[in-house]
Design a protein around this motif. Structure first.
Motif, PDB file in Angstrom:
ATOM      1  N   ARG A 177     -29.906 -12.464  -4.005  1.00 42.84           N
ATOM      2  CA  ARG A 177     -29.958 -13.203  -2.968  1.00 42.84           C
ATOM      3  C   ARG A 177     -28.276 -13.572  -2.375  1.00 42.84           C
ATOM      4  O   ARG A 177     -27.915 -13.613  -1.303  1.00 42.84           O
ATOM      5  CB  ARG A 177     -30.754 -14.502  -2.886  1.00 42.84           C
ATOM      6  N   LEU A 178     -27.524 -13.980  -3.580  1.00 51.37           N
ATOM      7  CA  LEU A 178     -26.289 -14.272  -3.241  1.00 51.37           C
ATOM      8  C   LEU A 178     -25.448 -12.856  -2.678  1.00 51.37           C
ATOM      9  O   LEU A 178     -24.729 -13.197  -1.792  1.00 51.37           O
ATOM     10  CB  LEU A 178     -25.465 -14.536  -4.646  1.00 51.37           C
ATOM     11  N   LEU A 179     -25.735 -11.591  -3.566  1.00 53.96           N
ATOM     12  CA  LEU A 179     -25.104 -10.697  -2.935  1.00 53.96           C
ATOM     13  C   LEU A 179     -25.394 -10.202  -1.659  1.00 53.96           C
ATOM     14  O   LEU A 179     -24.488  -9.835  -0.666  1.00 53.96           O
ATOM     15  CB  LEU A 179     -25.600  -9.385  -3.859  1.00 53.96           C
ATOM     16  N   LEU A 180     -26.585 -10.564  -1.256  1.00 56.94           N
ATOM     17  CA  LEU A 180     -27.232 -10.330   0.373  1.00 56.94           C
ATOM     18  C   LEU A 180     -26.343 -11.298   1.089  1.00 56.94           C
ATOM     19  O   LEU A 180     -25.816 -10.785   2.197  1.00 56.94           O
ATOM     20  CB  LEU A 180     -28.624 -10.557   0.367  1.00 56.94           C
ATOM     21  N   ALA A 181     -26.092 -12.395   0.710  1.00 57.78           N
ATOM     22  CA  ALA A 181     -25.241 -13.500   1.517  1.00 57.78           C
ATOM     23  C   ALA A 181     -23.929 -12.868   1.568  1.00 57.78           C
ATOM     24  O   ALA A 181     -23.296 -13.096   2.934  1.00 57.78           O
ATOM     25  CB  ALA A 181     -25.226 -14.742   0.815  1.00 57.78           C
ATOM     26  N   LEU A 182     -23.186 -12.495   0.600  1.00 57.53           N
ATOM     27  CA  LEU A 182     -21.892 -11.724   0.920  1.00 57.53           C
ATOM     28  C   LEU A 182     -21.789 -10.690   1.888  1.00 57.53           C
ATOM     29  O   LEU A 182     -21.001 -10.414   2.290  1.00 57.53           O
ATOM     30  CB  LEU A 182     -21.554 -11.433  -0.714  1.00 57.53           C
ATOM     31  N   ALA A 183     -22.877  -9.809   1.804  1.00 52.20           N
ATOM     32  CA  ALA A 183     -23.065  -8.755   2.829  1.00 52.20           C
ATOM     33  C   ALA A 183     -23.043  -9.246   4.287  1.00 52.20           C
ATOM     34  O   ALA A 183     -22.802  -8.557   5.106  1.00 52.20           O
ATOM     35  CB  ALA A 183     -24.362  -7.828   2.503  1.00 52.20           C
ATOM     36  N   LEU A 184     -23.731 -10.254   4.264  1.00 52.17           N
ATOM     37  CA  LEU A 184     -23.712 -11.105   5.486  1.00 52.17           C
ATOM     38  C   LEU A 184     -22.683 -11.966   6.062  1.00 52.17           C
ATOM     39  O   LEU A 184     -22.754 -12.446   7.218  1.00 52.17           O
ATOM     40  CB  LEU A 184     -25.343 -11.715   5.918  1.00 52.17           C
ATOM     41  N   ILE A 185     -21.780 -12.263   5.170  1.00 50.39           N
ATOM     42  CA  ILE A 185     -21.006 -13.198   5.594  1.00 50.39           C
ATOM     43  C   ILE A 185     -19.730 -13.010   6.720  1.00 50.39           C
ATOM     44  O   ILE A 185     -19.715 -13.958   7.518  1.00 50.39           O
ATOM     45  CB  ILE A 185     -20.119 -13.450   4.121  1.00 50.39           C
TER      46      ILE A 185
END
Length: 304
Positions: free
Chosen positions: A146-154
């Motif tokens: 979920r954190l890695l997804l957030a970083l992809a969306l940042i």
């Protein structure tokens, strides 16, 4: 609407066009003259076994490597130097900085981009609230993804690449992650997904392309492809319950400890079993899925 108008409209709605893409390595065609388009707001699945060429295709689309020939267009324009500011990528494996919390990691990655999404929106979208102050080293598999997804969306991209994002997650964490992807799609973002889970592709993808040996062997929506290649359903019963004479007469398949019946007439087949006084305990009726399609097209299962 004329055919020309229809074509113009479809082209306008395509955010990515891959045209006659070729990538060669010392005489080996890793990607062999493939073309496809991806519509805005769609989840597009690129499927194939290891060595099929899908990772190479994705890396060309992301601007990481160059094609031998062919091109990738974003909204009608070739990939430019600013592509990293326009797309988001969740790689298969990403190293996170030790001794930083989730919040500090968000702050760090925010500094890499000119335009970013407010953290409040990102935290809500990716469900990060409960572990913002946790060290990256202490995250569970689902929390890390979920954190890695957030970083992809940042950087608030219109196009997000997700490379096998749920590999290694338990079934509940996978389904939670699926909901996050559906939430992203609901914001009219375009998602390009590679996965080894056919149920995941069937749940999330509006369209899939299946690759093998560098070529596209099939493409379309999951429902279109299943309707095109299958007209039957599968009925399974424990082998011990079905008389061998009945199996031989109907040329049913025996697989391990069960009988497999392939039929278009489910009710008639079950009536036949009842008339033959076959116990129906353990009976299973299964419609074909993308796993069955992949096996039919390539001769092996995707996760092998």
């Amino acid at each position: 609407m004329t055919q020309i108008q229809k074509t113009q409209k479809e082209t306008k709605n395509n955010v990515i066009e891959v045209n006659n893409l070729v990538k060669s390595y010392k005489g080996i065609q890793a990607v062999d003259d493939i073309s496809f388009t991806i519509g805005k707001g769609h989840c597009f699945g690129l499927l194939g076994p290891n060595g099929a060429g899908k990772t190479t295709t994705i890396e060309i689309m992301e601007g990481i490597i160059k094609a031998t020939s062919g091109q990738v267009l974003y909204s009608g324009k070739p990939i430019g130097k600013d592509i990293s500011q326009q797309i988001g990528i969740q790689f298969q494996s990403t190293a996170l900085q030790d001794f930083l919390t989730v919040q500090e990691t968000l702050n760090l990655f925010t500094s890499f981009y000119d335009n970013t999404i407010p953290h409040e929106q990102l935290i809500q979208l990716c469900d990060l609230k409960d572990f913002l102050d946790r060290d990256n080293r202490l995250l569970s598999g689902g929390q890390r993804q979920r954190l890695l997804l957030a970083l992809a969306l940042i950087n608030d991209p219109e196009i997000i690449f997700l490379d096998e994002p749920t590999t290694g997650l338990d079934p509940q964490a996978r389904r939670n992650f699926w909901q996050l992807i559906k939430n992203i799609k609901a914001r009219n973002k375009t998602v390009i997904l590679t996965t080894h889970y056919m149920d995941e592709a069937q749940q999330l993808c509006d369209e899939v392309v299946i690759m093998d040996n560098g070529k596209i062997i099939e493409s379309g929506t999951p429902n279109q492809l299943l309707a095109k290649h299958f007209h039957n359903v599968f009925i399974y019963l424990p082998k011990a319950q079905v008389p061998q004479m009945l199996v031989d007469e109907n040329q049913w398949l025996v697989e391990n400890d069960r009988v497999e019946i392939i039929t278009q007439q489910v009710e008639e087949t079950i009536s036949l079993l009842i008339a033959a006084q076959v116990p129906l305990d353990g009976l299973q009726v299964k419609s074909p899925n993308l796993d069955d399609l992949f096996l039919k097209l390539t001769g092996h299962k995707l996760r092998e």
